[in-house]
Write an enzyme that holds these catalytic residues in place. Structure first.
Site, mmCIF file in Angstrom:
data_model
loop_
_atom_site.group_PDB
_atom_site.id
_atom_site.type_symbol
_atom_site.label_atom_id
_atom_site.label_comp_id
_atom_site.label_asym_id
_atom_site.label_seq_id
_atom_site.Cartn_x
_atom_site.Cartn_y
_atom_site.Cartn_z
ATOM 1 N NE ARG A 246 0.044 19.394 24.411
ATOM 2 C CZ ARG A 246 1.035 19.840 25.174
ATOM 3 N NH1 ARG A 246 2.133 19.153 25.361
ATOM 4 N NH2 ARG A 246 0.933 21.008 25.782
ATOM 5 C CB ALA B 236 1.578 27.952 21.271
ATOM 6 C CB CYS C 165 -2.180 23.809 29.993
ATOM 7 S SG CYS C 165 -2.122 22.904 28.415
ATOM 8 C CE LYS D 243 10.784 24.468 24.313
ATOM 9 N NZ LYS D 243 11.146 25.386 23.265
ATOM 10 C CG ASP E 128 -2.407 27.815 22.693
ATOM 11 O OD1 ASP E 128 -2.456 27.499 23.893
ATOM 12 O OD2 ASP E 128 -1.989 27.051 21.800
ATOM 13 C CE LYS F 165 3.970 30.383 22.195
ATOM 14 N NZ LYS F 165 4.397 30.329 23.584
#
Ligand code: RUB
Length: 330
Positions: free
Chosen positions: A20, A22, A133, A136, A202, A238
């Site tokens: 998980r 993006a 959340c 990275k 995302d 993204k």
């Protein structure tokens, strides 16, 4: 043709969220294509391309919101399409496919490091940051700032219903960064103590809106009210090319058992439960987007899209024919 077992496992793990975030979703999809290419026993170039196309479709359908997933697939498929036009053998196209997949994965790694370096310049010694959340790219900025000697502190939301905040808290604490975990509901309560909000993405739309984990838009709203800056850390993969032609990003709605157990639900009675996994933060609530190509205001999103994908037609998007062949600026 079915996907090779290892590639199928990757697709399944994206679907069930063992893989998980993006960026990891994108690199894993590229890896699944690499495996598919390596294991293909196609006898002709056409057969090879149709196997890869089938794998691409399976992967794209695993999760709907992270646009990095179709973009990773597009990156590889575009290069397969180019190779196909001049290739004399399956081996030539296979080699184009595997090297494109590898390149995407390498570029993603470099992009994350570069975002860390660029973003850390905007973090000051003593800043209190807030993140939501588990991103990275956002963590790359925070960890780089810390490794440069900036004494930051980070408020981490727990991020219901799946508690990705626990992962973030752990990763930042492992890096030595002082972390305070808070309830998602406590964001406004603490916002007066925060210097900057930093989150991942995302998807970024052509008008500079951010699609990210549910609750991000409320965090941004609270930041806006308190005049706290909101930074988004997002690799150029993204950015959503579909939004250039007016399409909307699909918001994934997940099983309601993530919100409330079936037995508790039965106890409460006949009520509806909804569980959207992402929300949209309008560009007005975002101060800047940190990409590996540099920092842009939300209004600059369209420039990144043009650099990466060129000018698009709906047909080109569908056929994976768009993704600049220029090498990434990382
Ligand atoms: C993860 C999430 C992250 C972005 C960016 O959602 O919303 O903020 O994906 O992450 P989920 P990264 O847990 O549902 O996948 O910067 O790692 O790409």
């Amino acid at each position: 043709m079915t996907l090779p077992a290892d590639a199928r496992t990757i697709a399944e793990n994206i679907r069930n969220m063992r893989i998980r975030g993006a960026s990891l979703i994108a690199s894993s999809a590229a890896e699944a294509l690499e495996i598919t290419a390596q294991k293909s026993s196609a006898k002709t170039v056409d057969e090879f391309v149709s196997e890869m196309t089938e794998a691409a479709h399976v992967l794209i359908q695993t999760r709907p919101t992270a646009v990095s997933l179709p973009n990773a697939v597009r990156y590889v498929m575009h290069r397969i399409g180019v190779a196909k036009n001049s290739a004399r053998s399956v081996e030539e196209v296979r080699s184009a496919a595997t090297s494109a997949a590898r390149k995407f994965i390498d570029n993603a790694r470099t992009a994350s490091d570069r975002i860390g370096e660029i973003g850390a310049r905007r973090i000051r010694d003593g800043d209190v940051l807030l993140t939501h959340c588990n991103s990275k790219a956002a963590m790359s900025v925070m960890k780089t700032a810390w490794s440069e000697g900036k004494k930051i502190e980070v408020l981490v939301t727990e991020t219901r219903p799946r508690f990705q905040g626990h992962l973030t808290a752990r990763a930042l604490a492992d890096a030595g960064i002082p972390v305070t975990m808070i309830l998602d509901d406590a964001v406004r309560y603490y916002m007066q103590d925060v210097d900057k909000v930093i989150v991942g993405a995302d998807a970024i739309t052509a008008n500079g809106a951010l699609v990210n984990k549910i609750g991000t838009s409320m965090v941004a709203l609270a930041a806006h009210e308190a005049k706290v800056k909101v930074f988004v850390a997002a690799e150029s993969f993204k950015f959503s090319p579909e939004t250039m032609i007016g399409e909307l990003v699909t918001i994934e709605e997940r099983d309601t058992s993530e919100v409330i157990s079936e037995s508790e639900l039965k106890r409460i009675g006949p009520i509806k439960v909804r569980n959207p996994s992402f929300d949209v933060t309008p560009p007005e609530y975002i101060d800047l987007i940190i990409t590996e190509r540099g920092i842009i205001p939300p209004a600059g999103a369209v420039i990144i899209l043009e650099q990466v994908f060129g000018v698009l037609t709906p047909e080109e998007l569908r056929e994976y024919q768009t993704y600049s062949l220029q090498e990434e600026v990382a």
